[in-house]
Design a protein around this motif. Structure first.
Motif, mmCIF file in Angstrom:
data_model
loop_
_atom_site.group_PDB
_atom_site.id
_atom_site.type_symbol
_atom_site.label_atom_id
_atom_site.label_comp_id
_atom_site.label_asym_id
_atom_site.label_seq_id
_atom_site.Cartn_x
_atom_site.Cartn_y
_atom_site.Cartn_z
ATOM 1 N N THR A 278 0.854 -1.180 0.000
ATOM 2 C CA THR A 278 0.000 0.000 0.000
ATOM 3 C C THR A 278 0.893 1.234 0.000
ATOM 4 O O THR A 278 2.123 1.131 0.053
ATOM 5 C CB THR A 278 -0.921 0.023 1.240
ATOM 6 O OG1 THR A 278 -0.113 0.158 2.417
ATOM 7 C CG2 THR A 278 -1.755 -1.240 1.341
ATOM 8 N N THR A 279 0.276 2.387 -0.047
ATOM 9 C CA THR A 279 1.063 3.636 -0.005
ATOM 10 C C THR A 279 1.747 3.804 1.345
ATOM 11 O O THR A 279 2.741 4.506 1.457
ATOM 12 C CB THR A 279 0.148 4.849 -0.279
ATOM 13 O OG1 THR A 279 -0.938 4.822 0.646
ATOM 14 C CG2 THR A 279 -0.381 4.798 -1.705
ATOM 15 N N ASN A 280 1.238 3.156 2.369
ATOM 16 C CA ASN A 280 1.838 3.223 3.704
ATOM 17 C C ASN A 280 2.862 2.116 3.943
ATOM 18 O O ASN A 280 3.346 1.950 5.052
ATOM 19 C CB ASN A 280 0.748 3.138 4.776
ATOM 20 C CG ASN A 280 -0.191 4.327 4.724
ATOM 21 O OD1 ASN A 280 0.202 5.419 4.313
ATOM 22 N ND2 ASN A 280 -1.439 4.106 5.114
ATOM 23 N N GLY A 281 3.165 1.322 2.937
ATOM 24 C CA GLY A 281 4.082 0.198 3.080
ATOM 25 C C GLY A 281 3.337 -1.116 2.953
ATOM 26 O O GLY A 281 2.220 -1.175 2.449
ATOM 27 N N GLU A 282 3.952 -2.185 3.421
ATOM 28 C CA GLU A 282 3.329 -3.504 3.337
ATOM 29 C C GLU A 282 2.354 -3.697 4.487
ATOM 30 O O GLU A 282 2.626 -3.312 5.623
ATOM 31 C CB GLU A 282 4.392 -4.599 3.370
ATOM 32 C CG GLU A 282 5.245 -4.638 2.121
ATOM 33 C CD GLU A 282 6.253 -5.768 2.161
ATOM 34 O OE1 GLU A 282 6.562 -6.276 3.252
ATOM 35 O OE2 GLU A 282 6.754 -6.137 1.086
ATOM 36 N N GLU A 283 1.227 -4.307 4.182
ATOM 37 C CA GLU A 283 0.211 -4.608 5.192
ATOM 38 C C GLU A 283 -0.207 -6.059 5.050
ATOM 39 O O GLU A 283 -0.133 -6.644 3.974
ATOM 40 C CB GLU A 283 -1.019 -3.707 5.020
ATOM 41 C CG GLU A 283 -0.787 -2.272 5.396
ATOM 42 C CD GLU A 283 -2.064 -1.446 5.307
ATOM 43 O OE1 GLU A 283 -3.168 -2.043 5.183
ATOM 44 O OE2 GLU A 283 -1.953 -0.215 5.374
#
Length: 166
Positions: A108-113
């Protein structure tokens, strides 16, 4: 215990026990399992392995007698393992329980989830899956061996194993 001196003393005791370790009688060990003698598969190492299928299992197999009449020492281990098809394994309520959760790793734009996989989740070839195994117990334990068989195609990329307090 666990230091060089202790190790040297144990080796000294082992090397000075018995009369001769090189004679054919020195290696002989008689193993009676379930009322029958078990013969070694190889004469060189004296390796014993016995497999019994479920239709042949009976109460007599819990009795093992090992005798060694010759000089020297013998070393060995006895393991009793039972395998069952996963379809036949039922959940039980005991002091030890294990749950398994599956997550799909997405960018995601926030990193891996990690997104929990449900029956309706869509998986494609190349998706990275994280398996979380949670072991719960109501008492302290010295040793726990947990073996998880993975499905074909789910090869580990990175293995994280160990104790994590919650």
């Amino acid at each position: 215990m666990g230091n060089s001196r202790t190790t040297a003393e144990i080796i000294y005791i082992l090397m000075n026990s018995g009369k001769s370790w090189t004679t054919p009688e020195a290696d002989k060990v008689n193993v009676i399992w379930g009322g029958q003698e078990v013969a070694p598969q190889t004469k060189t190492t004296g390796y014993l392995k016995q497999t019994v299928y479920s239709d042949k299992v009976n109460k007599k197999l819990s009795e093992v007698t090992i005798t060694k009449s010759g000089p020297g020492i013998a070393q060995g281990g006895l393991f009793w393992q039972y395998y069952e098809s996963l379809e036949n394994v039922k959940s039980t309520e005991t002091y030890l329980s294990m749950t398994r959760e599956y997550y799909k790793k997405i960018k995601t734009t926030n990193g891996e989830e990690l997104v929990k996989i449900t029956e309706n989740s869509l998986l494609t070839v190349g998706d990275q899956i994280t398996v979380r195994m949670i072991l719960n117990t109501d008492r302290p334990m010295q040793y726990v061996h947990l073996k998880d068989m993975r499905a074909a195609g789910l090869e580990p990329v990175d293995v994280l194993s160990g104790y994590h307090a919650v």
